[in-house]
Design a protein around this motif. Sequence first.
Motif, PDB file in Angstrom:
ATOM      1  N   PHE A  95      -2.944  -0.282   2.510  1.00  0.00           N
ATOM      2  CA  PHE A  95      -2.271  -1.327   2.929  1.00  0.00           C
ATOM      3  C   PHE A  95      -1.910  -0.760   4.351  1.00  0.00           C
ATOM      4  CE2 PHE A  95       1.879  -3.171   3.856  1.00  0.00           C
ATOM      5  CZ  PHE A  95       1.470  -4.512   3.645  1.00  0.00           C
ATOM      6  N   LYS A  96      -1.459   0.096   4.637  1.00  0.00           N
ATOM      7  CA  LYS A  96      -1.373   0.735   5.975  1.00  0.00           C
ATOM      8  C   LYS A  96      -2.471   0.600   7.081  1.00  0.00           C
ATOM      9  CE  LYS A  96       0.455   4.790   4.813  1.00  0.00           C
ATOM     10  NZ  LYS A  96       1.160   6.072   4.948  1.00  0.00           N
ATOM     11  N   GLU A  97      -3.583   0.904   6.340  1.00  0.00           N
ATOM     12  CA  GLU A  97      -4.843   0.772   7.330  1.00  0.00           C
ATOM     13  C   GLU A  97      -5.416  -0.429   7.184  1.00  0.00           C
ATOM     14  OE1 GLU A  97      -7.380   3.787   5.570  1.00  0.00           O
ATOM     15  OE2 GLU A  97      -5.916   5.670   6.515  1.00  0.00           O
ATOM     16  N   ASP A  98      -4.567  -1.432   6.749  1.00  0.00           N
ATOM     17  CA  ASP A  98      -5.102  -2.963   6.569  1.00  0.00           C
ATOM     18  C   ASP A  98      -6.400  -3.065   5.985  1.00  0.00           C
ATOM     19  OD1 ASP A  98      -4.613  -5.648   7.401  1.00  0.00           O
ATOM     20  OD2 ASP A  98      -5.038  -5.236   9.409  1.00  0.00           O
ATOM     21  N   VAL A  99      -6.904  -2.412   4.820  1.00  0.00           N
ATOM     22  CA  VAL A  99      -7.988  -2.887   4.252  1.00  0.00           C
ATOM     23  C   VAL A  99      -7.608  -3.506   3.068  1.00  0.00           C
ATOM     24  CG1 VAL A  99      -9.132  -0.823   5.403  1.00  0.00           C
ATOM     25  CG2 VAL A  99      -7.972  -0.538   3.128  1.00  0.00           C
ATOM     26  N   SER A 100      -6.287  -3.763   2.910  1.00  0.00           N
ATOM     27  CA  SER A 100      -6.067  -4.593   1.482  1.00  0.00           C
ATOM     28  C   SER A 100      -5.307  -5.670   1.900  1.00  0.00           C
ATOM     29  CB  SER A 100      -5.513  -3.650   0.304  1.00  0.00           C
ATOM     30  OG  SER A 100      -4.213  -3.262   1.079  1.00  0.00           O
ATOM     31  N   ASP A 101      -5.014  -7.116   1.305  1.00  0.00           N
ATOM     32  CA  ASP A 101      -4.305  -7.967   1.687  1.00  0.00           C
ATOM     33  C   ASP A 101      -2.832  -7.776   1.377  1.00  0.00           C
ATOM     34  OD1 ASP A 101      -6.432  -9.508   2.905  1.00  0.00           O
ATOM     35  OD2 ASP A 101      -7.029  -9.882   0.567  1.00  0.00           O
ATOM     36  N   PHE A 102      -2.565  -7.191   0.183  1.00  0.00           N
ATOM     37  CA  PHE A 102      -1.467  -6.548  -0.137  1.00  0.00           C
ATOM     38  C   PHE A 102      -1.496  -5.265  -1.009  1.00  0.00           C
ATOM     39  CE2 PHE A 102      -2.830  -8.504  -4.239  1.00  0.00           C
ATOM     40  CZ  PHE A 102      -2.305  -7.720  -5.081  1.00  0.00           C
ATOM     41  N   GLY A 103      -0.425  -4.769  -1.057  1.00  0.00           N
ATOM     42  CA  GLY A 103      -0.381  -3.198  -1.660  1.00  0.00           C
ATOM     43  C   GLY A 103       0.825  -3.369  -2.753  1.00  0.00           C
ATOM     44  N   SER A 104       0.783  -2.324  -3.603  1.00  0.00           N
ATOM     45  CA  SER A 104       1.689  -1.996  -4.556  1.00  0.00           C
ATOM     46  C   SER A 104       2.156  -0.644  -5.036  1.00  0.00           C
ATOM     47  CB  SER A 104       1.409  -2.939  -5.925  1.00  0.00           C
ATOM     48  OG  SER A 104       2.504  -2.812  -6.949  1.00  0.00           O
ATOM     49  N   GLY A 105       3.133  -0.366  -5.231  1.00  0.00           N
ATOM     50  CA  GLY A 105       3.738   1.075  -5.628  1.00  0.00           C
ATOM     51  C   GLY A 105       4.877   1.132  -6.053  1.00  0.00           C
ATOM     52  N   ASP A 106       4.924   2.245  -7.038  1.00  0.00           N
ATOM     53  CA  ASP A 106       6.118   2.532  -7.650  1.00  0.00           C
ATOM     54  C   ASP A 106       7.369   3.220  -6.664  1.00  0.00           C
ATOM     55  OD1 ASP A 106       5.355   1.567 -10.220  1.00  0.00           O
ATOM     56  OD2 ASP A 106       4.070   3.231 -10.188  1.00  0.00           O
ATOM     57  N   ILE A 107       6.872   3.571  -5.638  1.00  0.00           N
ATOM     58  CA  ILE A 107       8.001   4.129  -4.603  1.00  0.00           C
ATOM     59  C   ILE A 107       7.878   3.350  -3.357  1.00  0.00           C
ATOM     60  CG2 ILE A 107       7.890   6.558  -5.425  1.00  0.00           C
ATOM     61  CD1 ILE A 107       5.691   6.976  -3.635  1.00  0.00           C
ATOM     62  N   PRO A 108       9.018   3.199  -2.763  1.00  0.00           N
ATOM     63  CA  PRO A 108       8.937   2.549  -1.452  1.00  0.00           C
ATOM     64  C   PRO A 108       8.151   3.244  -0.222  1.00  0.00           C
ATOM     65  CG  PRO A 108      11.289   3.460  -1.679  1.00  0.00           C
ATOM     66  CD  PRO A 108      10.336   3.665  -2.834  1.00  0.00           C
ATOM     67  N   LEU A 109       7.935   2.524   0.681  1.00  0.00           N
ATOM     68  CA  LEU A 109       7.365   3.163   1.995  1.00  0.00           C
ATOM     69  C   LEU A 109       8.545   3.966   2.544  1.00  0.00           C
ATOM     70  CD1 LEU A 109       5.750  -0.327   3.520  1.00  0.00           C
ATOM     71  CD2 LEU A 109       4.256   1.625   2.525  1.00  0.00           C
ATOM     72  N   ASN A 110       7.773   5.005   3.041  1.00  0.00           N
ATOM     73  CA  ASN A 110       8.990   5.869   3.669  1.00  0.00           C
ATOM     74  C   ASN A 110       9.447   5.314   4.725  1.00  0.00           C
ATOM     75  OD1 ASN A 110       7.381   7.050   5.722  1.00  0.00           O
ATOM     76  ND2 ASN A 110       6.305   8.145   4.261  1.00  0.00           N
ATOM     77  N   GLN A 111      10.504   6.023   5.629  1.00  0.00           N
ATOM     78  CA  GLN A 111      11.178   5.477   6.679  1.00  0.00           C
ATOM     79  C   GLN A 111      10.123   5.303   7.790  1.00  0.00           C
ATOM     80  OE1 GLN A 111      14.531   7.497   8.050  1.00  0.00           O
ATOM     81  NE2 GLN A 111      15.631   5.693   8.741  1.00  0.00           N
ATOM     82  N   ALA A 112       9.233   6.479   7.961  1.00  0.00           N
ATOM     83  CA  ALA A 112       8.382   6.483   9.023  1.00  0.00           C
ATOM     84  C   ALA A 112       7.354   5.055   8.877  1.00  0.00           C
ATOM     85  CB  ALA A 112       7.715   7.572   9.554  1.00  0.00           C
ATOM     86  N   ASP A 113       6.841   5.264   7.614  1.00  0.00           N
ATOM     87  CA  ASP A 113       5.695   4.255   7.437  1.00  0.00           C
ATOM     88  C   ASP A 113       6.406   2.607   7.789  1.00  0.00           C
ATOM     89  OD1 ASP A 113       3.729   6.076   7.178  1.00  0.00           O
ATOM     90  OD2 ASP A 113       4.155   5.965   4.868  1.00  0.00           O
TER      91      ASP A 113
END
Length: 913
Positions: A95-113
Amino acid sequence: MAMAMAAAGKTMTTPLLARRVLLFLSFCLFFAARAVTAAAVTSSAAATTIEMHGSGTTNPSKFFWKVMDVLEERARTPVRMTYRAVGSGTGQTEFKEDVSDFGSGDIPLNQADHASFGGNVVQVPFQLGAVSFFHNVPADDLGVGGRLNLTACALAKIFKRTITTWDHADIAAENPNLSVPSNQPITIIHRSDGSSSTYGITSYLSEACPADWTGGAKKTPDDFGVDATGTYALPRQGSGNVANEIAANQYSIGYIDAGHGHELGFQEISLTNKHGQKLTSKEADIPKALTAFSGGLPNIDGDWSEVSLINLDGEDVWPITAISYIYARTTLAGAVGELVKSFVLYCLSDEGQAMLPDFLFFPLSDATKDSMVTQVDATLPTTAWTFELASATQATVGMNPKVFSGKRKSYGDYERELLVSKVDALESSVADLQSMESIPVHGSGTTNPSKFFWKLMDVLEERSRIHLSMSYRAVGSGTGIKEFVGATNDYEPYSHFGSGDIVVPSEDYTALNDRDKGFVTIPFQLGTISFFHNVPGVPDGSALDLKPCILAKIFTRKITTWDHADILDSNPGFSPPAGQAITVVRRIYGSSSTSLISQYLYKSCPSVWDIGVGKGGADSSNPTVPTKAPFWDHADTVGAEGSGGVSDTISSTEYSIGYIESGHGQALGLAEVALQNKDGNYLTAAEAEIGSAVTQIMSSIPNADGDWDNDNLSLLDLGGANTWPITAFSFMFIRKDLTSLGRSGPAVKAFAEMVLSTEGQGMLPQFGANAVPDAIIAKGIAGLAQLKFAATSTMFIHELSTLAGTGMGTHVLSVKRKRWADVEREQLVADFAKLKADYEATIAALRADDSKAVTKDELERLAVPALVFAIIAFLMICTSLILGGVSCTRTRRHERFFNDDDLLREKYATARA
């Protein structure tokens, strides 16, 4: 002229008109073509497929796939949606590298991301999940309540491997009813790859017990304890492999998402939450953890890295709860952006949230869900598609290109729903059939414990709510071991368990273990072999005393008459007829009793015993001629088949001698030879201390899965004032891996547990056998702990005292459950015993009364009424047995209805497939 000119004019105007008509038609065709082309272009544009692709955590993958299927079939405009279940970490990266239209996780993005997106990202909670610890401690080890409680600190020490056994004081303190084998090792199972479940449990352990779990929260397995042998710490990739190992290893513990564990029927650890409650995730209110978060939830475009639902305070709050998020960009525009927004809103809709329990996850509370919907609508700038519910037709609007209509379906989906309903009905039918199906347990082996086994099987069958079909073939130790080893069947057993008075030979032990088909050897009774005789003239109150070398000479036909000097020397007052021949009775086919007496006589008198050591054997076409050692003098001995054949021959032949199980001969009232033991004392088996032989070899006895074919384990001719010289264990043999037996595996274990129980061991004297010492019982229980069962198996529980509610379970063997025929039979046996005792007491009283002389005729007349009563009691016992037989026959008919009906069995097998 004028007419000619008019005609000419008419002729000239016709081509002109035709040209004009053609020109008009050309223009019409041109404009029609343009219209068709424009329509075709419009149609082509309308038919272009809109694609949306996401990736991330595996937990909601099935939910996402179902939502995507539903939306694809409800859309008029072609759409294609996919989701790759690759884990939270990979999902975030893509998701960060913009190769997906959306992402999903059981943990949130960290502060820096989160900061790297410059405020152009949303994290939308859409479901809640629980991670839990599950164990494979046998249910009957858990005691009343069937619950295993562990504190966070105990769990931290277990997964650090500073607590390595289930009987550790920290565990015992929380579980006073836990009864596990002494020093039973704990096998820990954890993820070897990075995972959100590892992050969840390490977060919990570091929050709830920071003194013992010092490594903090991590997705990777860096801080788990290790086992150098690779036996008691098993890292595995993926939650599926962790679950497989928990199922395969008794006395193991591991962690997976709670719904997955419940679906597999695993036993869950009861945790103590911050509120002080002991509870499992099934008993907790999972969504309540979100409302218990005291910091206030951020907006969806904010930083969620500080939001944790781990170890929060509150009644019924589960301490290891996790949020699953959808990550989306606010900058994603166009048709794909519209589709992503529509997908997120459907996941948050009442219909979408209602699907989550089907996938073993939990919906958001109404208040949280409504807040998320409002924020998604406001924050994602694209326009979502319209949703037309199946229950509310939106005339004309529903036919627009960007509408997901609940009125629109594919036939395939309709048929799938129909199949799901049929499968649900079939599962219900299968459950009904399984409640009717009998669980088989079939063993074979030595004849010695056969009556004991048959009684125990009767007892368990009547105590079980579910149908048990148990049998034991008394075929001898040799055949039982052969059927258990299965050398002619690619080393697959023919029986569910074997039994013998001799152990499995070393070569078979090695062959099985080399093929990873190991087994446990469980000693369960002590048997003795005695020599019995039918010699008249032995002085009253005296036994016939014989030394082992004299017996060796008798059975090798070196002594052939009862008046031989060696016999008379040991028996003062014994005066048989001169030259009275000795009739030797022996077994014709292979038997453990022949093996034991030949070993004993050779060990105690090797210079005399020259006919070989072994269990014997003969060809059925000429059974009197031995084909295997000992090689009896077949012309000068009497061969008999089985223990019954030997005892019958002794009883009917004066001046005979033979060997059978001590209890068998004593029960028949045969006269027993008093043997001289190694300490020089003459005694019968009835007078001996049978267990004393075991204490002398206890230090040499291996574990249950060891090789027992060792001369150091022999109980023959051991020292001790009251030691019986021909003592032997009887053994059960059970394969360690019982997974292929399905539901029969736990039933085999339940039978073995009954054999080793206080109740079972207490029955042995009824059958002429002796209980084994407690130290041997402990080894047997440790052996049973090594058995592995199918993941779907349910273990049996023994209800020895009332377990309210639990006792009505399908896999409970309840002492409170009986058949009337057995109750009546027990009463008749008790009445008969009382009648016999009264008769004997009356006769004794009359004989002791010196004031009245009682003649033989008078005694006989007094005996007549007692005899009549005895006959009546006997007939009543027979009646009871017949009634019991009828009851059993009805049960067997019921079993045959299922087991012998090929059509029904085939239907059942198809249903299960």
